[in-house]
Write an enzyme that holds these catalytic residues in place. Structure first.
Site, PDB file in Angstrom:
ATOM      1  N   LYS A  29      17.196 -12.241 -23.149  1.00 15.39           N
ATOM      2  CA  LYS A  29      17.031 -11.279 -24.239  1.00 15.39           C
ATOM      3  C   LYS A  29      16.087 -11.836 -25.293  1.00 15.39           C
ATOM      4  O   LYS A  29      15.184 -11.151 -25.787  1.00 15.39           O
ATOM      5  CB  LYS A  29      18.378 -10.959 -24.876  1.00 15.39           C
ATOM      6  CG  LYS A  29      18.288 -10.111 -26.147  1.00 15.39           C
ATOM      7  CD  LYS A  29      19.527 -10.220 -27.011  1.00 15.39           C
ATOM      8  CE  LYS A  29      19.600 -11.583 -27.698  1.00 15.39           C
ATOM      9  NZ  LYS A  29      20.743 -11.682 -28.621  1.00 15.39           N
ATOM     10  N   SER A  30      16.288 -13.094 -25.660  1.00 15.84           N
ATOM     11  CA  SER A  30      15.507 -13.697 -26.739  1.00 15.84           C
ATOM     12  C   SER A  30      14.026 -13.749 -26.383  1.00 15.84           C
ATOM     13  O   SER A  30      13.158 -13.457 -27.217  1.00 15.84           O
ATOM     14  CB  SER A  30      16.033 -15.101 -27.041  1.00 15.84           C
ATOM     15  OG  SER A  30      17.378 -15.058 -27.450  1.00 15.84           O
ATOM     16  N   ARG A  34      10.913 -11.258 -28.065  1.00 18.75           N
ATOM     17  CA  ARG A  34       9.766 -11.942 -28.670  1.00 18.75           C
ATOM     18  C   ARG A  34       8.475 -11.554 -27.953  1.00 18.75           C
ATOM     19  O   ARG A  34       7.447 -11.312 -28.587  1.00 18.75           O
ATOM     20  CB  ARG A  34       9.973 -13.464 -28.623  1.00 18.75           C
ATOM     21  CG  ARG A  34      10.943 -13.993 -29.672  1.00 18.75           C
ATOM     22  CD  ARG A  34      11.368 -15.431 -29.375  1.00 18.75           C
ATOM     23  NE  ARG A  34      12.148 -15.998 -30.470  1.00 18.75           N
ATOM     24  CZ  ARG A  34      13.445 -15.748 -30.684  1.00 18.75           C
ATOM     25  NH1 ARG A  34      14.092 -14.916 -29.863  1.00 18.75           N
ATOM     26  NH2 ARG A  34      14.088 -16.311 -31.688  1.00 18.75           N
ATOM     27  N   SER A 171      20.868 -16.956 -40.302  1.00 14.51           N
ATOM     28  CA  SER A 171      20.321 -16.686 -38.978  1.00 14.51           C
ATOM     29  C   SER A 171      18.900 -17.221 -38.881  1.00 14.51           C
ATOM     30  O   SER A 171      18.077 -16.986 -39.773  1.00 14.51           O
ATOM     31  CB  SER A 171      20.309 -15.185 -38.690  1.00 14.51           C
ATOM     32  OG  SER A 171      19.640 -14.915 -37.475  1.00 14.51           O
ATOM     33  N   SER A 172      18.599 -17.910 -37.781  1.00 15.28           N
ATOM     34  CA  SER A 172      17.231 -18.359 -37.534  1.00 15.28           C
ATOM     35  C   SER A 172      16.291 -17.178 -37.327  1.00 15.28           C
ATOM     36  O   SER A 172      15.067 -17.307 -37.486  1.00 15.28           O
ATOM     37  CB  SER A 172      17.180 -19.267 -36.310  1.00 15.28           C
ATOM     38  OG  SER A 172      17.527 -18.560 -35.140  1.00 15.28           O
ATOM     39  N   GLU A 314      25.930 -19.060 -29.963  1.00 14.49           N
ATOM     40  CA  GLU A 314      26.203 -17.925 -29.086  1.00 14.49           C
ATOM     41  C   GLU A 314      27.062 -18.322 -27.881  1.00 14.49           C
ATOM     42  O   GLU A 314      27.650 -17.465 -27.223  1.00 14.49           O
ATOM     43  CB  GLU A 314      24.893 -17.307 -28.604  1.00 14.49           C
ATOM     44  CG  GLU A 314      24.036 -18.236 -27.756  1.00 14.49           C
ATOM     45  CD  GLU A 314      22.576 -17.851 -27.769  1.00 14.49           C
ATOM     46  OE1 GLU A 314      22.034 -17.590 -26.687  1.00 14.49           O
ATOM     47  OE2 GLU A 314      21.985 -17.813 -28.862  1.00 14.49           O
ATOM     48  N   ARG A 345      33.085 -13.630 -35.382  1.00 17.22           N
ATOM     49  CA  ARG A 345      33.517 -14.168 -34.097  1.00 17.22           C
ATOM     50  C   ARG A 345      34.636 -15.198 -34.233  1.00 17.22           C
ATOM     51  O   ARG A 345      35.479 -15.311 -33.340  1.00 17.22           O
ATOM     52  CB  ARG A 345      32.326 -14.773 -33.347  1.00 17.22           C
ATOM     53  CG  ARG A 345      31.436 -13.716 -32.717  1.00 17.22           C
ATOM     54  CD  ARG A 345      30.281 -14.303 -31.946  1.00 17.22           C
ATOM     55  NE  ARG A 345      29.571 -13.246 -31.220  1.00 17.22           N
ATOM     56  CZ  ARG A 345      28.354 -13.380 -30.709  1.00 17.22           C
ATOM     57  NH1 ARG A 345      27.701 -14.524 -30.846  1.00 17.22           N
ATOM     58  NH2 ARG A 345      27.787 -12.383 -30.062  1.00 17.22           N
ATOM     59  N   ARG A 386      29.838 -10.861 -26.284  1.00 12.36           N
ATOM     60  CA  ARG A 386      30.344 -12.204 -25.962  1.00 12.36           C
ATOM     61  C   ARG A 386      31.872 -12.234 -25.887  1.00 12.36           C
ATOM     62  O   ARG A 386      32.445 -13.074 -25.200  1.00 12.36           O
ATOM     63  CB  ARG A 386      29.861 -13.215 -27.001  1.00 12.36           C
ATOM     64  CG  ARG A 386      28.349 -13.301 -27.163  1.00 12.36           C
ATOM     65  CD  ARG A 386      27.651 -13.940 -25.998  1.00 12.36           C
ATOM     66  NE  ARG A 386      26.218 -14.005 -26.227  1.00 12.36           N
ATOM     67  CZ  ARG A 386      25.305 -14.138 -25.278  1.00 12.36           C
ATOM     68  NH1 ARG A 386      25.683 -14.229 -24.019  1.00 12.36           N
ATOM     69  NH2 ARG A 386      24.025 -14.172 -25.570  1.00 12.36           N
TER      70      ARG A 386
END
Length: 427
Positions: A29-30, A34, A171-172, A314, A345, A386
Site C-alpha cells: 500500500k505504502s 507514493r 505520523s511520518s 503497524e 489501537r 489490523r
C-alpha cells in the site's frame, strides 16, 4: 464498545494442525500510493506495476482522477498520464492516512478549489501540522479553524515552497506528504521536525528513496529533509509485496508450529515490515530468506517479546495477538502514536484481548501482555483492518472467536479471509 450484528461476524478458523503454505501477497500500500503521487506529477506518462488494489489505493486513484490525472488500466497495473491539475474537485480520503496526508500538497498545485473529506474517524486523525505547514508555504486552506478534515484547499496552480517547521510526532506521513509534492514547488521545500521523535522512520526512507528514483534531488539530516525543485521522470514503478501484510501469515507458523513462505520478499527494501525477520526470530521462530522468498518455521512453542516498535507500529496488533498466545510475558513500547491511527489501537487491543480472558495492560507508550488461557467471544474491530488480522491470529488457537466486520480489511488486503482460509487448507 461498538454495536454489531451476528451477520457481520466471521468465525475465525481454528488451525487443525501445523500450517504448511506458500502465501503470495499483493503489492505494498505504502509504495503504491507514493508511486501514484509521483506518477501524477511527473513530466511524462508512467506505470504502476502490480499495485495493491484495495480501498486505500482506489481512493488515491479516485482523488487524482478528480483533479484531472488520467489513470487507465494497463496489464496488471495502471498507466498514469499527468495533466494540468484542476478544480473544483471533491476528494474522499476514506480512512486512508496516505491519502489524507499526501493529497493536500498536490491539491495546492491544482488550479481551483479541492474539498477533502473522509470517514467520520478520519476527522479525528492528526492533520493540523500539514494544514499549518501548507499555510506557511502560502497555500490558502479553509478548515473552519478545526485543524482537521473536512477542509478545502484553494489551489492556485503553483506553490512557492520554502522552509517550514512542523511537529510530525503524530505520523511520518505529515513529512512524506510535503516531500512528495515538493519537486513541483517553485523553491522546493525544507521540512524541519521539532517535537518528540517521528514514528515509522522506514516510511520516510521509502519516500526519500522513491523521490530519488524519480530524479528528485533530496538531502537529509536528522529531523531535516530538503527537496529541490526540478523534473520528475515518468517511469515504471514495480511494487513490492506488502511486507506488513505478511505479519499474520508468518505469525501463523509460530502459533501452529508450522511453516509459511511469502514469495518475492525483497533483499533490499525500505518497507517497515522487513523488521518481521528479526522480531519473529526473537520470539523463537526459524527465519530464512532464500530464492523462494521468506520462510518462517515455528517449533510448537514461542516466547514473549520485549521490543520498541516505534518505527514499525503497524505490526503491533498482530504482534500483540502473538504475545497473548506466547509462553511468557511481552512488553511492546514506543507506540503511543497508535492512539491516533484508524482507531486508538492500544485501547482497542486491551479491550478486545482482555474480553477473551487475556491480561493486557496499557502503558504510557505501549502494552504489557501476560499470556493467559483465552476463550471465544466477539472480537470488535473498530473499522481497523489490523484488528481483523490480530483476531484471526488469536482464532488459530482459540475456538469460538467471532471477528466483527471482516470486510474492513478491504482497506489494504481485500482478499484476506480467502488467503487465510486457503493457508489453513494447505496445512
Amino acid at each position: 464498545m461498538p454495536a454489531s450484528s451476528p451477520e457481520q461476524h466471521w468465525p475465525a478458523p481454528v488451525a487443525a494442525g501445523p500450517v504448511d503454505a506458500v502465501v503470495p501477497l499483493p503489492g505494498s500500500k505504502s509504495m503504491t500510493n507514493r508511486a501514484l503521487i509521483l506518477a501524477a506529477i511527473a513530466d511524462g506518462p508512467g506505470t504502476v506495476e502490480r499495485p495493491l488494489r484495495s480501498r486505500d489505493s482506489e481512493l488515491m486513484v479516485g482523488a487524482l482522477r478528480a483533479m484531472g490525472v488520467l489513470i487507465d488500466e494497463e496489464g496488471d497495473g495502471w498507466r498514469v498520464t499527468p495533466g494540468a491539475l484542476s478544480g473544483p474537485a471533491q476528494v474522499d480520503v476514506g480512512l486512508a492516512g496516505t491519502v489524507m496526508r499526501f493529497l493536500p500538497p498536490v491539491a495546492a498545485l491544482a488550479g481551483g478549489p479541492v474539498r477533502i473529506d473522509g470517514d467520520p474517524r478520519a476527522r479525528e486523525r492528526p492533520m493540523g501540522p500539514i494544514i499549518t505547514a501548507l499555510r506557511a508555504l502560502g497555500v490558502e486552506i479553509d478548515d473552519g479553524g478545526r485543524g482537521a478534515l473536512p477542509f478545502t484547499v484553494h489551489g492556485a496552480g503553483a506553490v512557492e515552497g520554502g522552509a517550514v517547521t512542523i511537529d510530525a510526532s503524530g505520523s511520518s506521513q505529515l513529512v512524506s506528504g510535503l516531500l512528495l509534492a515538493a519537486p513541483r514547488f517553485a523553491k522546493g521545500v525544507e521540512v524541519r521536525h521539532e517535537g518528540p521523535p517521528v514514528p515509522s522512520a522506514p516510511h520516510l526512507e521509502m519516500t526519500v528513496r522513491m523521490l530519488r528514483e524519480a530524479g528528485a534531488v533530496v538531502e537529509t539530516e536528522p529531523d531535516v529533509w530538503r527537496v529541490a525543485p526540478g523534473p520528475l521522470a515518468g517511469r515504471a514503478w514495480p511494487i513490492e509485496p506488502d511486507l506488513s501484510n505478511a505479519a499474520q501469515f508468518l505469525g501463523a507458523a509460530l502459533v501452529t508450529g508450522g511453516r509459511v513462505t511469502v514469495p518475492g520478499w525483497p533483499s533490499d527494501t525500505a518497507q517497515p515490515g522487513d523488521a518481521l525477520r528479526g522480531l519473529l526470530t526473537a520470539m523463537g521462530a526459524q527465519v530464512e530468506r532464500g530464492a523462494d522468498g521468506l520462510t518462517v518455521r515455528g517449533t510448537g512453542s514461542f516466547t514473549g517479546l520485549d521490543a520498541d516498535l516505534h518505527e514499525v507500529g503497524e505490526l503491533t496488533p498482530v504482534l500483540a495477538a502473538l504475545a497473548a498466545l506466547a509462553d511468557g510475558p511481552s512488553r511492546l513500547t514506543g507506540i503511543a502514536h497508535l492512539r491516533g491511527h484508524e482507531t486508538d489501537r492500544l485501547a482497542a487491543l486491551v479491550t478486545e484481548i482482555n474480553a477473551l480472558g487475556g491480561d493486557v495492560r496499557e502503558l504510557p507508550d505501549g502494552l504489557e501482555i501476560r499470556p493467559r488461557r483465552l476463550h471465544g467471544g466477539v472480537f470488535h474491530t473498530y473499522d481497523d483492518h489490523r484488528m481483523v488480522m490480530a483476531a484471526a491470529v488469536l482464532g488459530l488457537a482459540v475456538p469460538g472467536v467471532e471477528v466483527e466486520n471482516p470486510a474492513t480489511v478491504g482497506k489494504t488486503l481485500p482478499d484476506f479471509t480467502e488467503l487465510w482460509t486457503g493457508m489453513l487448507r494447505t496445512g
